[in-house]
Scaffold this active site. Sequence first.
Site, PDB file in Angstrom:
ATOM      1  N   HIS A 111     -80.738  88.541 125.067  1.00 41.07           N
ATOM      2  CA  HIS A 111     -80.559  89.715 125.487  1.00 41.07           C
ATOM      3  C   HIS A 111     -79.058  89.796 125.205  1.00 41.07           C
ATOM      4  O   HIS A 111     -78.266  89.055 124.936  1.00 41.07           O
ATOM      5  CB  HIS A 111     -80.848  90.018 127.132  1.00 41.07           C
ATOM      6  CG  HIS A 111     -80.285  89.327 127.877  1.00 41.07           C
ATOM      7  ND1 HIS A 111     -78.844  89.190 128.218  1.00 41.07           N
ATOM      8  CD2 HIS A 111     -80.594  88.085 128.797  1.00 41.07           C
ATOM      9  CE1 HIS A 111     -78.545  88.545 129.175  1.00 41.07           C
ATOM     10  NE2 HIS A 111     -79.711  87.586 129.412  1.00 41.07           N
ATOM     11  N   ASP A 122     -93.894  73.340 135.903  1.00 48.72           N
ATOM     12  CA  ASP A 122     -93.276  71.688 135.988  1.00 48.72           C
ATOM     13  C   ASP A 122     -92.605  71.682 137.464  1.00 48.72           C
ATOM     14  O   ASP A 122     -91.663  72.465 137.939  1.00 48.72           O
ATOM     15  CB  ASP A 122     -92.149  71.921 134.908  1.00 48.72           C
ATOM     16  CG  ASP A 122     -91.698  70.507 134.623  1.00 48.72           C
ATOM     17  OD1 ASP A 122     -90.980  69.713 135.551  1.00 48.72           O
ATOM     18  OD2 ASP A 122     -92.025  69.902 133.503  1.00 48.72           O
ATOM     19  N   SER A 124     -81.068  82.412 130.855  1.00 49.15           N
ATOM     20  CA  SER A 124     -81.328  83.065 129.633  1.00 49.15           C
ATOM     21  C   SER A 124     -81.019  82.531 128.218  1.00 49.15           C
ATOM     22  O   SER A 124     -79.990  82.065 128.016  1.00 49.15           O
ATOM     23  CB  SER A 124     -80.416  84.318 129.870  1.00 49.15           C
ATOM     24  OG  SER A 124     -80.853  85.105 130.878  1.00 49.15           O
TER      25      SER A 124
END
Length: 448
Positions: free
Chosen positions: A270, A397, A412
């Site tokens: 992003h 996980d 991110s």
Amino acid sequence: MGNSIYMNEQQERKYRGFLWLLLLAGVAALLFTIYVSYLDKIPSQIRIRAGVEQEFDFRVPVSGEIYRSAEEAAPVASVTDVDAQDEAYLLAGEGKKTESIHVDFARTVKLKANEIDTYQMDLKLFGVLPYKNVDIEVIQDKMLIPSGLPIGIYVKTDGVLVVGIGEFESSGGDTISPARYVLQKGDYILECNGEAVENKKQFISMVETSEGEDLVLTIRRNSEITDVCINAGKNRMEEWKLGIWIRDNAQGIGTMTYEGTDSTFGALGHGINDVDTSILMNLEEGTLYRTEIVGITRGANGAPGELTGYIEYDSDNVIGEITENTAEGIFGYCDEELVANSVYEPVPIALKQEIVLGPAQIICSVSGEPEFYDVEIVEVNQEHENVNRGIVIRVVDEKLLMLTGGIIQGMSGSPIIQNGKLVGAVTHVLVNDSTKGYGIFIEEMLTH
């Protein structure tokens, strides 16, 4: 008696007419429901790799024509293999050429294009009802090195960004706001009286030395560049001010998604937006730095967690140059040594239509080094209006859940891997469920 029979016949005709109307309305409602249910089954844009046959198993009663996008459309295709189970089409390069080819997505369709090109596909539901126009983009096949490295980010804006408009008390005791109705939050000030604005400190000096004279500011508002005239006001400290808050840089940490064999990189998934205006920052220059994760704030439902990194902003720690800040991520060139010392080998990319629901992995460095962690892809939204939210993953996980609680800020850009292919990057956490996060398709990052 005759009038009674006539009245009964009239009522019967009206009743039959009403039943027909109900039937037609029911059929129309059914068709509309079917149409809406099929509308998102085929995306408005499809990308395929040059030289690679790719299979599409939409299984919807939609058919139409494929033709070249160029204004002077050249012949585009030939049918190379058709049987009762599927259809295969060659979009360019071999065989008998035709002006267009017919495709039927009620069965499996295989497409192959030998050259980089663009095509249009006009589709109709049941071969009759207008469905949608689909862009087909043939892209170069790529092998990318999945990264997962934590990165320190510094970007400098092109000019200075106006992040707020305020007011202050003048030297005469009045409340004034010189910039109101002249500047807006989100404007970029590029020049002042014809001189380029390089940074915040320089611009503040220009205003303070103006002594209230006209200042002609060249600004970028949205995508348009224009000039405005403004006069500073004197505050109680006898200083000339405009009554605006400005910013000229941003810093933070994130995760590198991939490195190219040509030393290019993509990260974040992003863009870097200004924290106050939420506007994508216009980049003049940017730098990547080595960073070390020194703390983890675990995420919880309603409270996103965060990675804390330590960054030394000096030349010895520079590992790359940021050349683009886009909605799909940040991009540029990284140190050749970084590529040479990559932990992982190059892997193929996966396009949207190749991603399936089920097991996958992400790579991130929450424990100090890049490491694989198990996730599940629970949604694939090929038509999502937000380019950064095409994929939804759930962390399964146990180690990652224990360390972070799921997806947290700073992750991110973490690459998403499925079936040995790079499918995308993590972009956001779901605030109400920290075990889930959004991701962007890798093909979107590669078409920035």
